[in-house]
Motif scaffolding. Structure first.
Motif, mmCIF file in Angstrom:
data_model
loop_
_atom_site.group_PDB
_atom_site.id
_atom_site.type_symbol
_atom_site.label_atom_id
_atom_site.label_comp_id
_atom_site.label_asym_id
_atom_site.label_seq_id
_atom_site.Cartn_x
_atom_site.Cartn_y
_atom_site.Cartn_z
ATOM 1 N N ALA A 141 -9.640 15.012 -37.332
ATOM 2 C CA ALA A 141 -8.690 16.070 -37.027
ATOM 3 C C ALA A 141 -7.474 15.949 -37.932
ATOM 4 O O ALA A 141 -6.969 14.850 -38.160
ATOM 5 C CB ALA A 141 -8.260 15.984 -35.569
ATOM 6 N N VAL A 183 -4.490 22.478 -35.338
ATOM 7 C CA VAL A 183 -5.340 21.308 -35.543
ATOM 8 C C VAL A 183 -6.626 21.768 -36.226
ATOM 9 O O VAL A 183 -7.237 22.757 -35.800
ATOM 10 C CB VAL A 183 -5.654 20.583 -34.220
ATOM 11 C CG1 VAL A 183 -6.633 19.437 -34.438
ATOM 12 C CG2 VAL A 183 -4.365 20.056 -33.584
ATOM 13 N N LEU A 224 -10.473 20.643 -37.390
ATOM 14 C CA LEU A 224 -11.521 19.638 -37.190
ATOM 15 C C LEU A 224 -12.537 19.724 -38.316
ATOM 16 O O LEU A 224 -13.144 20.779 -38.531
ATOM 17 C CB LEU A 224 -12.252 19.874 -35.870
ATOM 18 C CG LEU A 224 -11.467 19.717 -34.577
ATOM 19 C CD1 LEU A 224 -12.432 19.709 -33.395
ATOM 20 C CD2 LEU A 224 -10.638 18.449 -34.594
ATOM 21 N N GLY A 282 -5.537 11.476 -35.949
ATOM 22 C CA GLY A 282 -6.612 12.460 -36.087
ATOM 23 C C GLY A 282 -8.022 11.920 -35.975
ATOM 24 O O GLY A 282 -8.973 12.625 -36.277
ATOM 25 N N VAL A 312 -7.051 25.661 -32.694
ATOM 26 C CA VAL A 312 -7.894 24.587 -33.223
ATOM 27 C C VAL A 312 -8.943 25.262 -34.102
ATOM 28 O O VAL A 312 -9.625 26.199 -33.663
ATOM 29 C CB VAL A 312 -8.561 23.768 -32.109
ATOM 30 C CG1 VAL A 312 -9.524 22.745 -32.688
ATOM 31 C CG2 VAL A 312 -7.504 23.081 -31.247
#
Lengths: 404, 404
Positions: free
Chosen positions: B230, B220, B222, B247, B334
């Motif tokens: 996202a 993922v 950001l 997202g 992430v």
């Protein structure tokens, strides 16, 4: 080294026939009664290939010809339907206070749905023995009907890794349990595959195959059991995440100042919108939940203000959780299962309002919220669905004897 | 009628060659230098087929032979590498205060990376004219290098539907804009495909292909821009949700009593952990952000307590957002992008602590949190990645002239 799975896989000619058998089987499942010509027209396979594939599926008793014909220009076409009379798929759900078992035929018709009580706090060994006992009875019943069991999938409320090991099932008190291996031993290597999966994952598969929104590509199922978990289907498939721990909505924190949760944190969705919040007690006894829930439904129907206020608050909390899913995953539908089904008349309005208000996309990105129509054995039914999924992805019973 | 995409698609023999060309091209991209025998051994394709496919790719100038050979038992093998010298992929990012353009060759090597300032609040027409101007310059440059443009993908900070229409781009003030169609007109149907996608989605593709965690199946990204979005990659592919609006982490509500957000709600992640929270002002001017951000970094390095406290609070909020992702999707990693990269030394510790504390799975389900190494043009680079993805999924330049 960069490895990536974004691109296509090689079309290995050796696998093409197995793949195409599965394609034809799935087409018949979804479109029966249908003709060989229908299959050819809709799958892009040529007619000779379809004839050969259908002959193979008839040999395996997965498909049969009906007496029906379809009138078309030219000669009439014989219609095909799923056979599957010699087969069964089994799904079992282990929950805090019960074990449920479902067997279906290839079309997903329920052949039986059983449930037996189960004491929370049983050890893994006792739990496995209980499950093995019910599975043995199901297998015996199927044997009497001259059905071969294609496979068994077991739903567990907890973190199940991608290999099927139960890492943590907090409400069962289980940790690092190889339920699948233990069951295989208890059943003395029964000759069918045994899979173990998270209960929300399997219930989501059941919804995708059999539920009111069957066929939805982007669907999230929320269990309303002692815990609240999510089964996430995106682009037509379950998405398990890296280790298999996706869908843990129950311990997403909605409010740092919220009520204490059994997990030791504050303001988790489970604490604000789980069955404990509905029953207004931190730690309801599993054996009492259904009785107390009936009481809540009765009070709500009677218009009891305290009950209605509680359900409005639970719905608002649950709605915040669903709005997170709507924002992050943009599913077509979120399905409330388990105890939430009985409470749906009071929960759905505040949940839908919270989703609408909390989504950044217009009209919540098209995300609907509905109650499950599959009842309490959704997860067990999903176990059977997972066995059928294996069939659909090409693992057919018996070897491939014919070649073209 | 139940339609489902859970099962395999039919292996249409007419598509097999195109698919296999793409498989070989991808293998060479990932494993070059490699021999025909390597390709055969690793893809399951037979040697004669590989030879024919490689000849086709050499004809198209997608692959070339090197002078190198590999010493093996038997005769030496000629090694293959990506050619692609006659091709380029273009990615463009439209943001609040700039347009960035990147062109890459087939291997993803940057051929150019340009940026021009862009005034927030420009109309869609002005925006499209600006993008068209920079694209025209990129295309001209590529023409001088005798490269054919394979395609263009444009990143937009906002809701982009699955057809590529921009539904809402709040920070640009755009609504229901057909940027792709407008660009095609402005560029007078340039003869290459134009795709439009969400900025976080494209940046996630760039990370998957080129970033420090390239090849991760569950990732993922950001964005840390004016908004926080996202890009969700699960099982190796972008997951867009039903309408394409997945997202939207920025407006997930972390605290019902939290600070007011520009969207009109309270306690959204953007309000608690967006650039406004970093700069301690509700509505920072886009043109000033980079200067002010440098000041924050300087103060943090100097140990300014107020700055450190602000960054700790921002990190805690951001960490709560990341923990939602970890619980719900269980990604391997992430990746924090945009403005978060410069702040990573101060943000990563509280973010990682919040993820660890907020995840129900042990060790946060293996979810790591890292800062992007792709810099500010991640989304533009992701546009080029998306063009290369199209190639990888079988849309090769030129028709298929050879047959086996």
């Amino acid at each position: 080294m960069i490895t990536s799975t974004t691109g296509p896989q090689p079309a290995d000619f050796a696998d093409v026939r197995a793949t195409n058998l599965a394609v034809v089987l799935r087409f018949v499942r979804e479109h029966a009664p249908c003709s060989r010509a229908d299959i050819a027209a809709n799958t892009g396979l040529n007619k000779a290939t379809v004839s050969s594939l259908v002959a193979d599926l008839i040999d395996r008793r997965l498909v049969r010809e009906t007496g029906l014909t379809e009138n078309r220009v030219g000669r009439p076409a014989t219609m095909l339907v799923l056979d599957g009379s010699p087969y069964a798929a089994i799904g079992v759900e282990i929950n805090v206070d019960y074990v449920a078992a479902v067997a279906t035929d290839l079309a997903g018709q329920r052949l039986l749905a059983w449930r037996r009580s189960f004491s929370a706090g049983e050890s893994v060994n006792q739990g496995v023995a209980n499950v093995a006992a019910i599975v043995r009875r199901v297998v015996n019943r199927m044997a009497k009907e001259e059905r071969q069991v294609l496979g068994l999938a077991v739903a567990v409320p907890g973190l199940v890794d991608v290999q099927g090991a139960v890492r943590i099932a907090p409400n069962l008190g289980w940790r690092d349990a190889d339920i699948g291996g233990d069951l295989a031993k208890a059943l003395r290597d029964p000759g069918f595959s045994i899979q173990v999966d998270n209960d929300a994952n399997l219930a989501a598969l059941a919804e995708q195959r059999f539920g009111g929104n069957a066929g939805a590509d982007d669907l999230v199922y929320l269990t309303g059991q002692m815990g609240v978990g999510a089964g996430v289907i995106l682009d037509g498939r379950l998405r398990r995440g890296g280790l298999g721990y996706s869908g843990e909505l129950g311990h997403v924190q909605l409010d740092p100042e919220g009520p204490a949760c059994r997990c030791g944190r504050r303001g988790c969705l489970e604490a604000m919108a789980g069955i404990g919040a509905v029953l207004r007690r931190a730690d309801p006894s599993p054996a009492e939940i259904e009785i107390e829930l009936e009481e809540v439904v009765r009070s709500a129907r009677a218009g009891d203000e305290a009950t209605l206020a509680t359900l409005a608050a639970v719905g608002a909390g649950l709605g915040r959780g669903v709005s997170i899913i709507a924002n992050l995953l943009n599913p077509q539908v979120v399905i409330l299962g388990g105890y939430y089904v009985a409470l749906a008349p009071w929960l759905l309005p505040p949940v839908r309002a919270a989703v609408r208000d909390g989504s950044i996309a217009p009209q919540a990105g098209g995300c609907e919220v509905v109650a499950s129509t599959l009842g309490h054995d959704a997860a067990a039914l999903g176990g059977a669905a997972r066995v059928l999924d294996s069939l659909d992805s090409g693992r057919l019973p018996g070897g491939i004897s014919r070649t073209t």
